[in-house]
Design a protein around this motif. Structure first.
Motif: not given
Length: 225
Positions: A189-203, A212-218
């Motif tokens: 899902x994050x990959x699809x959004x990133x293609x368009x230039x949307x910023x992404x963060x993985x929980x 390879x998306x920025x990742x957080x646990x909170x």
């Protein structure tokens, strides 16, 4: 926070995956047959059943046949719009009766509240129906938090792994991609959004594989990115 809008997933992001798999899905599977049979004359139920017949390619499918197929789709966790609509109707009864409350992580509630107070527009994008999304937040562990959100998106805008879905959302938001942040636990899902230039963060809530998306646990860690 440099974004004008933040879009968040629910399952695995704002809420426990197990709430869906261990509470909502079993409840729907158990209650759906009786709910459908008791509400055949309801226009929304009838429309969902007709949509199921179309997907089954069986215009004369009986109610029992449709129920059997719905149970199969639930077991397979299929992201099918009429199934999600019917599940939302059943879950409404469960929430209103007090059978369960919508799980919401404390850090998600606190940070979403902070962002909304800062003037950031908050949106939800989930494979669950808009009705199901609103119910979870209306009957959440922290009470009715629906005032936090400016809008909701579900599979009617498209599948969550399709780039076109995020293009459609951007069109509705009327914002450039760089002003939008998308939060999810699912890499595709994050990959699809990133293609368009949307910023992404993985929980990373429940042992998901980092990407390879920025990742957080909170949610509280997102301000630090």
């Amino acid at each position: 926070m440099k974004y004008s809008a933040i879009i968040t997933d629910i399952e695995g992001t704002t809420s426990r995956i197990s709430f869906v798999t261990e509470v909502l899905f079993p409840y729907a599977a158990r209650e759906l047959p009786g709910f459908i049979r008791a509400n055949l004359s309801d226009a929304a139920v009838a429309a969902a059943l007709d949509a199921c017949r179309a997907l089954m390619q069986q215009a004369d499918a009986t109610v029992d046949a449709i129920i059997a197929r719905l149970q199969q789709w639930i077991a397979e966790d299929q992201k099918i719009t009429p199934l999600k609509a019917l599940q939302g109707m059943v879950w409404q009864q469960g929430y209103q009766s007090g059978a369960f409350r919508g799980h919401l992580y404390q850090d998600a509630f606190a940070t979403l509240t902070q962002w909304q107070q800062q003037g950031i527009k908050l949106y939800v994008y989930s494979s669950g129906s808009v009705q199901a999304q609103q119910l979870l937040f209306r009957y959440s562990d922290f009470g009715d938090v629906t005032p936090l959100f400016s809008g909701y998106f579900d599979t009617r805008v498209g599948a969550k792994r399709d780039i076109s879905s995020y293009a459609a959302i951007l069109q509705q938001l009327q914002l450039p991609p760089k002003q939008v942040l998308f939060l999810s636990d699912v890499t595709a899902e994050l990959d699809a959004a990133k293609v368009l230039g949307i910023a992404t963060v993985q929980l990373i809530r429940d042992g998901q594989s980092p990407s390879d998306h920025p990742a957080v646990s909170s949610f509280s860690q997102i301000e630090e990115l």
